[in-house]
Design a protein around this motif. Structure first.
Motif, PDB file in Angstrom:
ATOM      1  N   GLU A  84       9.584 -32.606 -25.449  1.00 45.31           N
ATOM      2  CA  GLU A  84       9.188 -32.428 -26.860  1.00 45.31           C
ATOM      3  C   GLU A  84       7.936 -31.573 -27.000  1.00 45.31           C
ATOM      4  O   GLU A  84       7.656 -31.066 -28.096  1.00 45.31           O
ATOM      5  N   ALA A 125       7.971 -26.446 -26.500  1.00 43.06           N
ATOM      6  CA  ALA A 125       8.038 -25.301 -27.423  1.00 43.06           C
ATOM      7  C   ALA A 125       6.667 -25.076 -28.057  1.00 43.06           C
ATOM      8  O   ALA A 125       5.821 -25.973 -28.099  1.00 43.06           O
ATOM      9  N   ARG A 126       6.453 -23.858 -28.513  1.00 37.43           N
ATOM     10  CA  ARG A 126       5.227 -23.532 -29.268  1.00 37.43           C
ATOM     11  C   ARG A 126       5.637 -23.293 -30.705  1.00 37.43           C
ATOM     12  O   ARG A 126       6.128 -22.206 -31.033  1.00 37.43           O
ATOM     13  N   GLY A 127       5.488 -24.305 -31.537  1.00 40.01           N
ATOM     14  CA  GLY A 127       5.970 -24.191 -32.906  1.00 40.01           C
ATOM     15  C   GLY A 127       7.482 -23.970 -32.898  1.00 40.01           C
ATOM     16  O   GLY A 127       8.222 -24.715 -32.273  1.00 40.01           O
ATOM     17  N   GLU A 128       7.916 -22.914 -33.557  1.00 38.19           N
ATOM     18  CA  GLU A 128       9.345 -22.600 -33.636  1.00 38.19           C
ATOM     19  C   GLU A 128       9.838 -21.873 -32.387  1.00 38.19           C
ATOM     20  O   GLU A 128      11.042 -21.703 -32.205  1.00 38.19           O
ATOM     21  N   LYS A 129       8.897 -21.425 -31.552  1.00 38.24           N
ATOM     22  CA  LYS A 129       9.289 -20.607 -30.396  1.00 38.24           C
ATOM     23  C   LYS A 129       9.568 -21.489 -29.179  1.00 38.24           C
ATOM     24  O   LYS A 129       8.671 -22.174 -28.682  1.00 38.24           O
ATOM     25  N   LEU A 130      10.807 -21.443 -28.733  1.00 37.28           N
ATOM     26  CA  LEU A 130      11.160 -22.227 -27.552  1.00 37.28           C
ATOM     27  C   LEU A 130      10.470 -21.667 -26.323  1.00 37.28           C
ATOM     28  O   LEU A 130      10.175 -20.466 -26.243  1.00 37.28           O
ATOM     29  N   GLN A 145      13.745 -23.068 -22.043  1.00 35.53           N
ATOM     30  CA  GLN A 145      14.613 -23.657 -23.080  1.00 35.53           C
ATOM     31  C   GLN A 145      15.525 -22.593 -23.682  1.00 35.53           C
ATOM     32  O   GLN A 145      16.723 -22.803 -23.874  1.00 35.53           O
ATOM     33  N   GLN A 146      14.932 -21.448 -23.996  1.00 37.15           N
ATOM     34  CA  GLN A 146      15.707 -20.361 -24.607  1.00 37.15           C
ATOM     35  C   GLN A 146      16.817 -19.900 -23.673  1.00 37.15           C
ATOM     36  O   GLN A 146      17.956 -19.664 -24.093  1.00 37.15           O
TER      37      GLN A 146
END
Ligand code: FES
Ligand code: FES
Length: 158
Positions: free
Chosen positions: A77, A80-85, A89-90
């Protein structure tokens, strides 16, 4: 006997008052409601419960809460950095590196730990580094592809 244990969890200072022998996995899931960290075997074999402790991939089912005092714990959890995976993860998303997804948080955290230790791994390094994380769905090859792609992305500073 209960003790006050302070540590950093996903970038925040936290403290709990618990038996020091309680396993980190259950503290994360039941105390902090961080259920991305999964219970698989409970005995250190499958890797479903992997988190980062001081940047190293660690089995949370085999780690007591007392052992993390003063340390930095990151769960899926907190990646990620905000909305950026996170690039790993990406890459898992881009490579469809999962089926049921149960092993995925542990796979990703183990891969991030691997890339922290070895930023430029060969395919063999990735195979070796991931061989103790088990996937019942047979997604292993796509998982390896994803980690290889993430390593390349991270080397390119993305
Ligand atoms: S649940 Fe921790 S290694 Fe399997
Ligand atoms: S995707 Fe189902 S256990 Fe790995």
């Amino acid at each position: 006997m209960k003790a006050k244990i302070e540590f950093t969890l996903n970038g925040k200072d936290v403290s709990v008052e618990l038996e020091e022998s309680k396993k980190l996995l259950w503290v994360l899931r039941t105390h902090f409601n961080l259920t991305g960290t999964k219970y698989g075997c409970g005995e250190g074999y499958c890797g479903a419960c992997t988190v980062l402790i001081n940047n190293s991939a660690t089995r949370s089912c085999a780690t007591t809460i007392g052992e993390v005092a003063g340390k930095d714990v990151v769960t899926i959890e907190g990646l990620a950095r905000g909305e950026k995976l996170h690039p790993v993860q990406q890459a898992f998303a881009d490579h469809d590196a999962l089926q049921c997804g149960y092993c995925t948080p542990g796979m990703i955290m183990n891969a991030v730990g691997l890339l922290n230790d070895q930023p430029t791994p060969s395919r063999e390094d990735i195979i070796l580094g991931m061989e103790d994380n088990l996937c019942r769905c047979g997604a292993h090859n796509r998982i390896l592809d994803a980690i290889e792609a993430a390593a390349n992305e991270m080397q390119n500073g993305k």
